[in-house]
Design an enzyme around this catalytic site. Structure first.
Site, mmCIF file in Angstrom:
data_model
loop_
_atom_site.group_PDB
_atom_site.id
_atom_site.type_symbol
_atom_site.label_atom_id
_atom_site.label_comp_id
_atom_site.label_asym_id
_atom_site.label_seq_id
_atom_site.Cartn_x
_atom_site.Cartn_y
_atom_site.Cartn_z
ATOM 1 N N CYS A 26 23.981 78.477 73.937
ATOM 2 C CA CYS A 26 24.648 79.098 72.796
ATOM 3 C C CYS A 26 24.707 78.235 71.533
ATOM 4 O O CYS A 26 24.116 78.571 70.500
ATOM 5 C CB CYS A 26 26.055 79.514 73.193
ATOM 6 N N HIS A 76 30.612 79.422 67.213
ATOM 7 C CA HIS A 76 30.297 78.420 68.239
ATOM 8 C C HIS A 76 29.574 77.178 67.712
ATOM 9 O O HIS A 76 28.797 76.556 68.442
ATOM 10 C CB HIS A 76 29.484 79.054 69.369
#
Length: 434
Positions: A26, A76
């Site tokens: 991610c 993120h």
């Protein structure tokens, strides 16, 4: 998989058959996409670490060129304060100075609770998405289209699903797969096939829900009158093994993990007839290519290639190989779970990967699309292996990647391993080698 809207989009798009996630996980993917840099350059080769505030990003480049900029969904790349629980930053707002050039802001660092999801706005105020967050996030994007239909804009819409948890899509989408017998990839071991079908049903339910959202987005562009002159890109940060080879999730160097979907539609300049692009394109190439398509000068810091000229001309990209890297294995593929550092290349035809012990994987993906026969050391492929070793070596030299043990990169960035990620058996490199 039931995806009528994506299927239609594909008939009108460039379809990148070999889009590759440089580090299939991610935060590293996001930082590479934002900066046009490789993970060891921008420093995000590990989840929940901070992308530097002063980073030069695609958001800043579009903003400086006069575009409105917006971001909705999963971020993120903000990380957490040193000394805190490694996942504590996932629930906090991102300060304005760390939004990397994006002004319109409905963002949460990370959540995997897609039915009880919240975000922070431009003023750090907390709001909840109603229901399954994909749908209200899509509505927010459509509203943004209408508010900015007279302005050039750059908007990123970053969904959480179909990332695990696999079984939390709305019931109507889960029902679509409840009684279906799903075909599996041949590389799913027999002992895991029942589990694989269960996971696939949940994963596909998320995908079909996202497909509905993509249909809404495309209609929203048409209703705003800007579909012709909007570059619409659909892609992902990584794949999921989905029980191929008996495992789940990402980070691994096999196609289920490293290859991602990528569709690009721009009716005004690229036409509305499907064109397949077979040369590999890598994560750091996305920002330079999007900026190039819009005629914006590329920041010198970006390492990826601008393929806009080839996309305009209809020629091949002229890119032989995409680099794949995992400087530090972590979380679900930590050392104790068989994770290891690797570097490799994915070409149209081959995958070649090394770990710290040397050549690890070699597949002829045309002859063996499910990567079931490792050809490392096979005499008939000695010249192929030698050639791909040279291709990989050049890629590593070009990116100044010394391919060192994980601990070296963690020390250089003064990073702390999360929880048990640093633990490894003495013989961890030998574990699970094909």
């Amino acid at each position: 998989m039931i995806t009528p809207h994506l299927d239609r989009l594909a008939t009108e798009s460039l379809v990148f058959e070999n889009a590759v996630a440089v580090t299939p996980v991610c935060a590293p993917w996001r930082a590479s996409f934002l900066t046009g840099q490789y993970p060891l350059t921008n420093g995000l080769f590990y989840n929940d670490k901070p992308l530097p505030t002063q980073a030069v990003t695609i958001g800043k480049a579009f903003k400086e060129a006069g575009y409105q900029t917006g971001y909705i969904g999963k971020w993120h790349v903000n990380g957490h304060q040193r000394g805190e629980d490694p996942f504590s930053g996932r629930n906090k707002p991102i300060p304005k100075e760390r939004r990397q050039g994006f002004d319109y802001w409905k963002v949460r660092e990370v959540t995997h609770d897609y039915n009880n999801s919240y975000y922070f706005d431009e003023n750090d105020e907390k709001h909840f998405w109603e229901g399954y967050d994909v749908f209200p996030q899509t509505d927010s994007a459509i509203s943004y289209f209408h508010k900015n239909k007279d302005n050039p804009f750059f908007l990123v819409l970053s969904y959480g699903p179909p990332h695990d948890p696999y079984f939390t899509a709305p019931q109507e989408y889960k029902d679509l797969y409840r009684d279906r017998t799903l075909s599996l990839r041949p590389n799913v071991p027999e002992m895991y096939q029942d589990s694989a079908r269960r996971v696939l049903a949940g994963y596909y339910a998320h995908c079909t829900a996202i497909d509905k959202a993509v249909g809404d987005l495309l209609k929203g562009l048409e209703d705003a009158g800007i579909a012709e002159n909007t570059i619409f890109v659909f892609t992902s940060d990584h794949g999921d093994m989905l029980m191929s080879r008996g495992v789940l999730k990402k980070q691994r160097p096999w196609d289920e993990s490293i290859k991602v979907p990528m569709l690009m539609r721009w009716p005004a300049k690229l036409g509305t007839v499907r064109r397949d692009v077979y040369d590999p394109i890598n994560t750091p190439d996305l920002a330079p290519t999007l900026l190039g398509l819009c005629g914006i000068d590329l920041p010198e810091s970006m390492e990826g290639e601008d393929f806009s000229a080839a996309l305009f001309s209809g020629e091949d990209l002229g890119n032989e190989a995409a680099l794949i890297t995992l400087p530090v294995p972590f979380h679900e593929w930590q050392f104790m779970n068989g994770g290891r550092e690797y570097r490799g290349v994915r070409t149209r035809k081959y995958t070649y990967v090394k770990d710290l012990m040397g050549p690890w994987l070699l597949y002829d993906n045309e002859q063996d699309p499910f990567q079931m026969k490792n050809l490392v050391g096979v005499p008939q492929y000695a010249q192929v292996q030698e050639y791909l070793e040279a291709v990989l070596s050049k890629k590593l030299a070009d990116t100044q990647d010394e391919f060192l043990p994980a601990d070296t990169y963690m020390r250089r960035r003064a990073y702390i391993y999360d929880r048990n990620d640093s633990l490894r058996p003495a013989n961890y490199l030998e574990l699970n080698r094909d």
